[in-house]
Design an enzyme around this catalytic site. Structure first.
Site, mmCIF file in Angstrom:
data_model
loop_
_atom_site.group_PDB
_atom_site.id
_atom_site.type_symbol
_atom_site.label_atom_id
_atom_site.label_comp_id
_atom_site.label_asym_id
_atom_site.label_seq_id
_atom_site.Cartn_x
_atom_site.Cartn_y
_atom_site.Cartn_z
ATOM 1 N N ASP A 1 1.969 2.305 -2.166
ATOM 2 C CA ASP A 1 0.174 2.651 -1.999
ATOM 3 C C ASP A 1 -0.459 1.429 -1.339
ATOM 4 O O ASP A 1 -1.273 1.955 -0.586
ATOM 5 C CB ASP A 1 -0.223 2.986 -2.978
ATOM 6 N N ARG B 1 -6.674 6.500 1.370
ATOM 7 C CA ARG B 1 -6.276 5.119 1.739
ATOM 8 C C ARG B 1 -6.010 5.138 3.481
ATOM 9 O O ARG B 1 -5.806 3.945 3.699
ATOM 10 C CB ARG B 1 -4.688 5.170 1.135
HETATM 11 C C1 S3P Z 1 1.657 6.983 -8.737
HETATM 12 C C2 S3P Z 1 3.241 6.711 -8.354
HETATM 13 C C3 S3P Z 1 3.513 6.679 -7.102
HETATM 14 C C4 S3P Z 1 2.278 6.398 -5.605
HETATM 15 C C5 S3P Z 1 1.006 7.361 -6.452
HETATM 16 C C6 S3P Z 1 1.264 7.472 -8.471
HETATM 17 C C7 S3P Z 1 1.387 7.223 -10.791
HETATM 18 O O1 S3P Z 1 3.893 7.844 -6.381
HETATM 19 O O2 S3P Z 1 2.768 6.368 -4.865
HETATM 20 O O3 S3P Z 1 -0.073 6.937 -5.798
HETATM 21 O O4 S3P Z 1 0.526 6.791 -10.783
HETATM 22 O O5 S3P Z 1 2.810 7.679 -10.526
HETATM 23 P P1 S3P Z 1 5.922 8.627 -6.940
HETATM 24 O O6 S3P Z 1 6.166 8.129 -8.238
HETATM 25 O O7 S3P Z 1 6.066 9.564 -6.368
HETATM 26 O O8 S3P Z 1 5.941 7.263 -5.978
#
Ligand code: S3P
Length: 434
Positions: free
Chosen positions: A321, A394
């Protein structure tokens, strides 16, 4: 200028000050869900009252959880259903939130009624096959009604789920967590293997709410025992490291700056950016570290001369992120920054490889695009111009920070989406610019 458009000028002085970073988004979603399922009343402090997390909280209310006090005072109580959620009277709207939709799907898959999950246009174009597959292997029936195959709205026919041993095809905490949440309703054990370590907030919160869960193989394998009864347990949510990242990089790249960021979550599965920035030459100090369910501390960042680096494949899930804002640091750093193995960026709130490349090029940045990332050659000045956020919070915040160092004026259109993760960002920006 509409309130959806924000404007920043090149800063002719340093940034100084302290910010109290709002609550962590990932943890807030999970606390809403687990407290909403728990037996008893959980008091939650520093919940992130952003649009994304409020949608998840509202979903839990639709399932029977009771929320006391207005959530926007940031501390409120959730009385859970004791693992007996009620059928929602209408479809559940997850807004812009992939985390909300994927995690809630895990819960709904196990409940003995039909439900429907929907969201905005961006969310309804993001891949849901990744959660549909394991949840169907556990016995649920999920139909994707989106314009694109495998996309929301999702119709979920929940039922008694059975045991599963599943290897995630991609490093995704959301998919892992959907399975772990579903496993709370199974009679048998569930095992999930992940290809590399992803954020472990669900595992930590399982321990906090008294749900048996063990990890082994260096955190890569997670096992739950099924048939859980979470017990209400008060919690204070630390500040969101991903939100702190914008200010960390602003302080790094604006000469003479020093910022103190208070009570930021420092979970090691989230903080790869710290290591990458230090490798780039950043001056970052962590003080007053403490752990209560999640580690947190104060981050002190002083400006420094940054140089490019190559991200390691295993670092990517732990800073996924932060890549949009890291790309801004890279554009001002001397030399090349190589970001590869990051194709997941293409299925976030926007295609973040495309949107970062488009905006950096519009600012005269030197960036080469790849299917799975980009190489940024930094060092030359960026020029301010009019940019779009592409509806991605973002991207909006990253390019507003870029505008603080780019020549002239930077105008960002479609910034309302910032409220999905960081309501108060504009206020913090104005506070530092005063
Ligand atoms: C998150 C996991 C990430 C991240 C998202 C929040 C979470 O995504 O990019 O902003 O809270 O589990 P992915 O698990 O799909 O990579």
């Amino acid at each position: 200028m509409s309130t959806d458009t924000l404007k920043v000028e090149k800063l002719s002085r340093e940034l100084h000050g302290e910010l109290c970073i709002p609550g962590d988004k990932s943890i807030s979603h999970r606390v809403a869900i687990l407290a909403g399922l728990a037996k008893g009343k959980t008091t939650v402090a520093n919940f992130l009252c952003s649009e994304d997390c409020l949608h998840t909280l509202a979903a839990m209310q639709q399932l029977g959880a009771v929320i006391e006090q207005e959530p926007n005072v940031r501390s409120f109580a959730i009385t859970g259903t004791g693992m007996h959620p009620t059928a929602p009277q209408k479809e559940i709207d997850c807004g812009n939130s992939g985390t909300g939709m994927r995690l809630l799907a895990g819960v709904l898959a196990a409940l003995p009624f039909k439900s429907r999950l929907t969201g905005d246009a961006s969310l309804c174009s993001r891949p849901m096959g990744r959660i549909i597959e394991p949840l169907e292997l556990m016995g649920a029936i999920i139909t994707a009604h989106g314009i694109k195959p495998g996309c929301a709205p999702l119709e979920i026919e929940g039922r008694g789920l059975h045991s599963l041993e599943y290897t995630l095809p991609m490093a995704s905490a959301q998919v892992k967590s959907a399975i772990l949440l579903a496993s709370m309703f199974t009679k048998e054990a569930i095992t999930v293997h992940q290809p590399s370590r992803t954020r472990d907030h669900t595992e930590r919160l399982f321990a906090h709410f008294g749900i048996p869960c063990t990890t082994c193989n260096n955190g890569l394998t997670i096992r739950t025992e099924g048939a859980a009864l979470p017990v209400a347990s008060n919690i204070a949510i630390p500040g969101d490291f991903s939100s702190a990242a914008f200010w960390m990089i602003a302080a790094c790249m604006i000469p003479g700056s020093k910022l103190i960021l208070r009570r930021v979550g420092l979970n090691p599965t989230r903080t790869a950016l710290l290591h990458v920035l230090r490798r780039m030459g950043a001056n970052i100090e962590i003080v007053d570290e403490r752990t209560s369910c999640e580690p947190s501390g104060d981050i002190i960042v002083r400006s420094s001369t940054l140089h490019g680096t190559e991200l390691k494949k295993e670092e990517i899930p732990n800073l996924i992120d932060e890549i949009p804002i890291l790309s801004i640091a890279a554009a001002f750093a001397e030399g090349k920054t190589v970001i590869r193995h990051a194709a997941e960026l293409r299925v976030k709130e926007s295609d973040r490889i495309r949107t970062v490349v488009t905006n950096l090029r519009a600012m005269s940045g030197d960036v080469e695009e790849f299917d799975d990332g980009m190489i940024i050659t930094g060092g030359a000045p960026l020029t301010g111009c009019e940019l779009d956020s592409f509806g991605d919070h973002r991207i909006a915040m990253s390019f507003l920070i870029a505008g603080l160092r780019a020549e002239g004026t930077t105008i960002l259109r479609h910034c309302k989406n910032i409220d999905t993760s960081y309501p108060g960002f504009e206020g913090h920006l104005r506070q530092l610019l005063q």
